[in-house]
Design a protein around this motif. Structure first.
Motif, PDB file in Angstrom:
ATOM      1  N   PRO A  35       0.810  -1.219   0.000  1.00 47.11           N
ATOM      2  CA  PRO A  35       0.000   0.000   0.000  1.00 47.11           C
ATOM      3  C   PRO A  35       0.845   1.272   0.000  1.00 47.11           C
ATOM      4  CG  PRO A  35      -0.927  -1.571   1.529  1.00 47.11           C
ATOM      5  CD  PRO A  35       0.374  -2.155   1.033  1.00 47.11           C
ATOM      6  N   ARG A  69      -4.521   1.161   1.823  1.00 48.98           N
ATOM      7  CA  ARG A  69      -4.668   0.174   2.904  1.00 48.98           C
ATOM      8  C   ARG A  69      -6.096  -0.355   2.961  1.00 48.98           C
ATOM      9  NH1 ARG A  69      -0.971   3.335   7.281  1.00 48.98           N
ATOM     10  NH2 ARG A  69       1.023   2.492   6.571  1.00 48.98           N
ATOM     11  N   LYS A  72      -6.648  -2.799   0.138  1.00 50.86           N
ATOM     12  CA  LYS A  72      -5.989  -4.087   0.389  1.00 50.86           C
ATOM     13  C   LYS A  72      -6.801  -4.920   1.388  1.00 50.86           C
ATOM     14  CE  LYS A  72      -1.701  -6.332   1.351  1.00 50.86           C
ATOM     15  NZ  LYS A  72      -0.269  -6.254   1.261  1.00 50.86           N
ATOM     16  N   GLU A  73      -7.317  -4.270   2.427  1.00 48.62           N
ATOM     17  CA  GLU A  73      -8.137  -4.985   3.404  1.00 48.62           C
ATOM     18  C   GLU A  73      -9.391  -5.549   2.753  1.00 48.62           C
ATOM     19  OE1 GLU A  73      -8.992  -2.237   6.527  1.00 48.62           O
ATOM     20  OE2 GLU A  73      -6.891  -2.046   7.120  1.00 48.62           O
TER      21      GLU A  73
END
Length: 114
Positions: A35, A69, A72-73
């Motif tokens: 990220p 981020r 990505k989560e």
């Protein structure tokens, strides 16, 4: 007649092979970007396009890092969900809630960038 059939088969096989396509680029690489790397690249692209000052670059970097981020989560959650329930089809309400959440996030992101 045989020559025509052979020529047609050669053309058909060549066109079938040409359609395969290869996976190149960062989206399909085995070692995806972190990220932080994604945020840095996005910030640099935006700096080049908009001539941002150093202070603006730092703010945009924070914004892009937060979004990277979060993406990505979400990606990992979808991957786990797909592995857990491979044949589940979302209902109309579930699709609506996901799309609504995504659009709300986009609206909030746009307001934050202003």
């Amino acid at each position: 007649m045989k020559k025509i059939m052979i020529a047609m088969l050669v053309i058909a096989s060549c066109s079938a092979v040409a359609q395969e396509g290869h996976r190149h680029g960062p989206r399909h690489s085995e070692d995806p970007l972190t990220p932080e790397q994604v945020a840095t690249l996005q910030t640099k692209r935006m700096t080049l396009a908009l001539d941002l000052t150093q202070a603006q670059q730092e703010e945009v970097q924070k914004f892009h890092l937060e979004n990277a981020r979060l993406r990505k989560e979400k990606k990992e959650a979808r991957k786990e969900e797909r592995n857990k329930e491979s044949a589940k089809v979302l209902s109309a309400d579930e699709r609506f809630s996901r799309e609504s959440e995504r659009l709300d996030h986009m609206i909030a992101s746009k307001e934050k960038m202003k």
